[in-house]
Design an enzyme around this catalytic site. Structure first.
Site: not given
Length: 315
Positions: A34, A229, A257
């Site tokens: 991540a 979104g 990410d």
């Protein structure tokens, strides 16, 4: 340095066929993690980025550190440790692009990174320190390491970005909740999923969530909502920024990410929040169209083309 992060780096084995992992016979070696993905995304956008980590002193560790260095990321605080294997994960991808991850990351070389070994001067000179809930989930010692890093950042006026990125395969809900709550007093930018927000504050009621968050001094709270979104908390109300349509979703891993990297780019450039969120949504949409955790992370000019702000000449 514009931004630095602390986190594990892994070799990710991507399946060459889709469906249940037990039927997959071939894999392609890639890199992931991540925090690694976020800092790589920031570097491709043109930010000066640095990474604090520990890798096994093996061929996989060398591959990761060489790749990150080649992407322009400062790896002076990444150490390779004897006696440890670099972490691995295997991905399972369904036809829809969704999937599962299977981790092999114990014993982790990150256990050799202690509070005492944190490079205070390295943290001090950054504009933003980005952390996630993945690194502290790997092992208990890492939780105190991140807490100390946040304290150092606050001591020197460095902004703190947190993506809880809760992985319940690595720790329990109670461990995740208690650890994340201990970090929140130091956080400036909270980048979170709705399910994570509800887990942390133990409620799904909007009013109760807002009351809980009002106890902290966040500059920005952004709730990521996938293809829909994101929502930002502005003046006590949720403001929706729509997602962007893509023709085909190939792989959803790494989209969050990518969003983080776009958001952090906008914060460093001091863009208005709406412009920042549209930019971050664009990157998330671009990432899901490419197979792999970070292969779809774009360069700045590619995002501008995607947003229609730059013309792409194909021939």
């Amino acid at each position: 340095m514009d931004i630095i992060t602390i986190g594990d780096g892994m070799i990710t084995f991507d399946p060459q066929t889709k469906g249940p992992l037990r039927f997959v016979n071939q894999f392609e070696r890639k890199i992931g993690g991540a925090e690694l993905n976020v800092i790589l995304g920031c570097a491709r956008l043109g930010l000066k980025a640095g990474w604090i980590s520990r890798l096994g002193k093996d061929e996989f560790g060398r591959h990761i550190i060489n790749t990150m260095r080649g992407e322009g990321i400062d790896v002076s605080e990444v150490k390779m440790v004897e006696g440890y294997a670099t972490s691995l994960n295997f991905k399972e991808v369904q036809e829809s692009g969704s999937g599962r991850t299977f981790y092999y990351r114990t014993k982790s070389p990150t256990e050799t990174l202690t509070q005492e070994l944190l490079p205070e001067e390295y943290i001090r000179q950054a504009k933003i320190l980005h952390v996630t809930g993945v690194f502290p989930a790997i092992q208990e010692n890492n939780r105190a390491v991140i807490l100390r890093a946040l304290q150092i950042a606050k001591k020197h006026g460095v902004k703190v970005s947190l993506d809880p990125n809760i992985r319940l395969k690595l720790w329990s809900k109670e461990q995740a909740r208690n650890t994340i709550l201990s970090y929140l007093p130091y956080v400036d930018y909270l980048l979170v999923g709705r399910d994570e927000l509800e887990l942390i504050f133990e409620t799904s009621n909007d009013l109760e969530l807002m009351e809980a968050m009002s106890l902290y001094t966040f500059e920005q709270v952004v709730v990521k909502d996938g293809a829909s979104g994101c929502y930002s908390l502005i003046n006590g109300a949720w403001v929706h920024t729509p997602g962007m349509h893509v023709a085909k979703v190939v792989d959803t891993v790494g989209a969050g990410d990518g969003f983080d990297s776009g958001f952090l780019f906008g914060m460093i450039r001091r863009w208005p929040i709406q412009k920042t969120l549209e930019f971050a949504n664009a990157i998330g949409a671009m990432v899901v169209q490419v197979q792999g955790d970070n292969e779809g992370l774009p360069y700045l000019e590619e995002v501008e083309v995607f947003l229609g702000k730059r013309e792409m000449i194909e021939r």
